[in-house]
Design a protein around this motif. Sequence first.
Motif, PDB file in Angstrom:
ATOM      1  N   ASP A  88       0.811  -1.225   0.000  1.00  0.00           N
ATOM      2  CA  ASP A  88       0.000   0.000   0.000  1.00  0.00           C
ATOM      3  C   ASP A  88       0.842   1.273   0.000  1.00  0.00           C
ATOM      4  O   ASP A  88       0.416   2.299   0.527  1.00  0.00           O
ATOM      5  CB  ASP A  88      -0.971   0.022   1.186  1.00  0.00           C
ATOM      6  N   CYS A  89       2.033   1.231  -0.582  1.00  0.00           N
ATOM      7  CA  CYS A  89       2.883   2.426  -0.678  1.00  0.00           C
ATOM      8  C   CYS A  89       3.044   2.770  -2.158  1.00  0.00           C
ATOM      9  O   CYS A  89       3.719   2.037  -2.895  1.00  0.00           O
ATOM     10  CB  CYS A  89       4.248   2.206  -0.031  1.00  0.00           C
ATOM     11  N   PRO A  90       2.429   3.862  -2.617  1.00  0.00           N
ATOM     12  CA  PRO A  90       2.507   4.226  -4.031  1.00  0.00           C
ATOM     13  C   PRO A  90       3.939   4.470  -4.517  1.00  0.00           C
ATOM     14  O   PRO A  90       4.281   4.110  -5.639  1.00  0.00           O
ATOM     15  CB  PRO A  90       1.679   5.506  -4.131  1.00  0.00           C
ATOM     16  N   THR A  91       4.779   5.047  -3.681  1.00  0.00           N
ATOM     17  CA  THR A  91       6.162   5.313  -4.096  1.00  0.00           C
ATOM     18  C   THR A  91       6.915   4.001  -4.290  1.00  0.00           C
ATOM     19  O   THR A  91       7.629   3.831  -5.278  1.00  0.00           O
ATOM     20  CB  THR A  91       6.881   6.201  -3.058  1.00  0.00           C
ATOM     21  N   CYS A  92       6.747   3.067  -3.355  1.00  0.00           N
ATOM     22  CA  CYS A  92       7.368   1.745  -3.498  1.00  0.00           C
ATOM     23  C   CYS A  92       6.896   1.072  -4.787  1.00  0.00           C
ATOM     24  O   CYS A  92       7.692   0.520  -5.540  1.00  0.00           O
ATOM     25  CB  CYS A  92       7.024   0.856  -2.305  1.00  0.00           C
ATOM     26  N   ASP A  93       5.582   1.133  -5.034  1.00  0.00           N
ATOM     27  CA  ASP A  93       5.019   0.505  -6.231  1.00  0.00           C
ATOM     28  C   ASP A  93       5.587   1.132  -7.503  1.00  0.00           C
ATOM     29  O   ASP A  93       5.935   0.430  -8.450  1.00  0.00           O
ATOM     30  CB  ASP A  93       3.487   0.617  -6.241  1.00  0.00           C
ATOM     31  N   GLU A  94       5.696   2.471  -7.519  1.00  0.00           N
ATOM     32  CA  GLU A  94       6.217   3.156  -8.704  1.00  0.00           C
ATOM     33  C   GLU A  94       7.668   2.762  -8.978  1.00  0.00           C
ATOM     34  O   GLU A  94       8.046   2.458 -10.113  1.00  0.00           O
ATOM     35  CB  GLU A  94       6.123   4.671  -8.538  1.00  0.00           C
ATOM     36  N   LEU A  95       8.492   2.734  -7.935  1.00  0.00           N
ATOM     37  CA  LEU A  95       9.907   2.386  -8.121  1.00  0.00           C
ATOM     38  C   LEU A  95      10.071   0.925  -8.526  1.00  0.00           C
ATOM     39  O   LEU A  95      10.922   0.599  -9.362  1.00  0.00           O
ATOM     40  CB  LEU A  95      10.696   2.707  -6.860  1.00  0.00           C
ATOM     41  N   ALA A  96       9.254   0.039  -7.960  1.00  0.00           N
ATOM     42  CA  ALA A  96       9.318  -1.378  -8.340  1.00  0.00           C
ATOM     43  C   ALA A  96       8.882  -1.559  -9.793  1.00  0.00           C
ATOM     44  O   ALA A  96       9.462  -2.365 -10.532  1.00  0.00           O
ATOM     45  CB  ALA A  96       8.456  -2.219  -7.403  1.00  0.00           C
ATOM     46  N   THR A  97       7.887  -0.788 -10.227  1.00  0.00           N
ATOM     47  CA  THR A  97       7.429  -0.846 -11.617  1.00  0.00           C
ATOM     48  C   THR A  97       8.531  -0.356 -12.559  1.00  0.00           C
ATOM     49  O   THR A  97       8.777  -0.960 -13.610  1.00  0.00           O
ATOM     50  CB  THR A  97       6.143  -0.006 -11.794  1.00  0.00           C
ATOM     51  N   LEU A  98       9.204   0.737 -12.187  1.00  0.00           N
ATOM     52  CA  LEU A  98      10.314   1.238 -12.999  1.00  0.00           C
ATOM     53  C   LEU A  98      11.437   0.205 -13.084  1.00  0.00           C
ATOM     54  O   LEU A  98      12.027   0.001 -14.147  1.00  0.00           O
ATOM     55  CB  LEU A  98      10.854   2.549 -12.418  1.00  0.00           C
ATOM     56  N   ARG A  99      11.709  -0.473 -11.967  1.00  0.00           N
ATOM     57  CA  ARG A  99      12.753  -1.506 -11.949  1.00  0.00           C
ATOM     58  C   ARG A  99      12.389  -2.655 -12.891  1.00  0.00           C
ATOM     59  O   ARG A  99      13.219  -3.111 -13.675  1.00  0.00           O
ATOM     60  CB  ARG A  99      12.948  -2.012 -10.524  1.00  0.00           C
ATOM     61  N   ARG A 100      11.136  -3.119 -12.829  1.00  0.00           N
ATOM     62  CA  ARG A 100      10.696  -4.216 -13.694  1.00  0.00           C
ATOM     63  C   ARG A 100      10.775  -3.817 -15.166  1.00  0.00           C
ATOM     64  O   ARG A 100      11.225  -4.600 -16.000  1.00  0.00           O
ATOM     65  CB  ARG A 100       9.270  -4.644 -13.342  1.00  0.00           C
ATOM     66  N   ALA A 101      10.350  -2.589 -15.481  1.00  0.00           N
ATOM     67  CA  ALA A 101      10.389  -2.119 -16.870  1.00  0.00           C
ATOM     68  C   ALA A 101      11.830  -2.041 -17.376  1.00  0.00           C
ATOM     69  O   ALA A 101      12.124  -2.433 -18.510  1.00  0.00           O
ATOM     70  CB  ALA A 101       9.712  -0.756 -16.994  1.00  0.00           C
ATOM     71  N   ALA A 102      12.739  -1.564 -16.537  1.00  0.00           N
ATOM     72  CA  ALA A 102      14.149  -1.468 -16.936  1.00  0.00           C
ATOM     73  C   ALA A 102      14.736  -2.865 -17.145  1.00  0.00           C
ATOM     74  O   ALA A 102      15.448  -3.096 -18.133  1.00  0.00           O
ATOM     75  CB  ALA A 102      14.940  -0.709 -15.872  1.00  0.00           C
ATOM     76  N   ALA A 103      14.432  -3.782 -16.243  1.00  0.00           N
ATOM     77  CA  ALA A 103      14.949  -5.147 -16.380  1.00  0.00           C
ATOM     78  C   ALA A 103      14.396  -5.817 -17.638  1.00  0.00           C
ATOM     79  O   ALA A 103      15.123  -6.531 -18.338  1.00  0.00           O
ATOM     80  CB  ALA A 103      14.602  -5.964 -15.136  1.00  0.00           C
ATOM     81  N   LYS A 104      13.138  -5.553 -17.935  1.00  0.00           N
ATOM     82  CA  LYS A 104      12.516  -6.131 -19.134  1.00  0.00           C
ATOM     83  C   LYS A 104      13.222  -5.645 -20.398  1.00  0.00           C
ATOM     84  O   LYS A 104      13.366  -6.385 -21.365  1.00  0.00           O
ATOM     85  CB  LYS A 104      11.031  -5.756 -19.171  1.00  0.00           C
TER      86      LYS A 104
END
Length: 137
Positions: free
Chosen positions: A89-105
């Motif tokens: 439930d932390c939007p900042t954590c979710d945003e950074l994790a999404t950016l990490r996944r997109a970069a890794a992809k």
Amino acid sequence: MEPGTLLYDPATDKVGEYQDHLGKYAMLRPVGGGTEWSADPKTLRPPTDSERVRAGVKAANRQSLNNPTKNPPLEPAIDLSVAPRPYPDCPTCDELATLRRAAAKELDYSAASDANVLLRRHHAEAHTKAHTEAHAE
């Protein structure tokens, strides 16, 4: 353009926060603060996720160098080879994790590593109590 909007300036290869117009130029300020510069508004564009993350890492590094007591080094007990998990439930954590996944992809491991750095820093600043309890065991 709204003040605070992030824009990429190809002339300087930097991401900056839009401040205002001065004559025919747009005034940008480095992410996290610093000396403004003027840019041709016709050439500005929104930054990519990777450019935005890199600008955030540069700002965090600059802040650490300017005030090392405010940003102590990470505890040696933290295994840096394991990617940090987002807190629920932390939007900042979710945003950074999404950016990490997109970069890794996209196989952009530098941007993925940058996102991990920002996520760990966010954990230390926003989730200090939970961060301390999780690593006390």
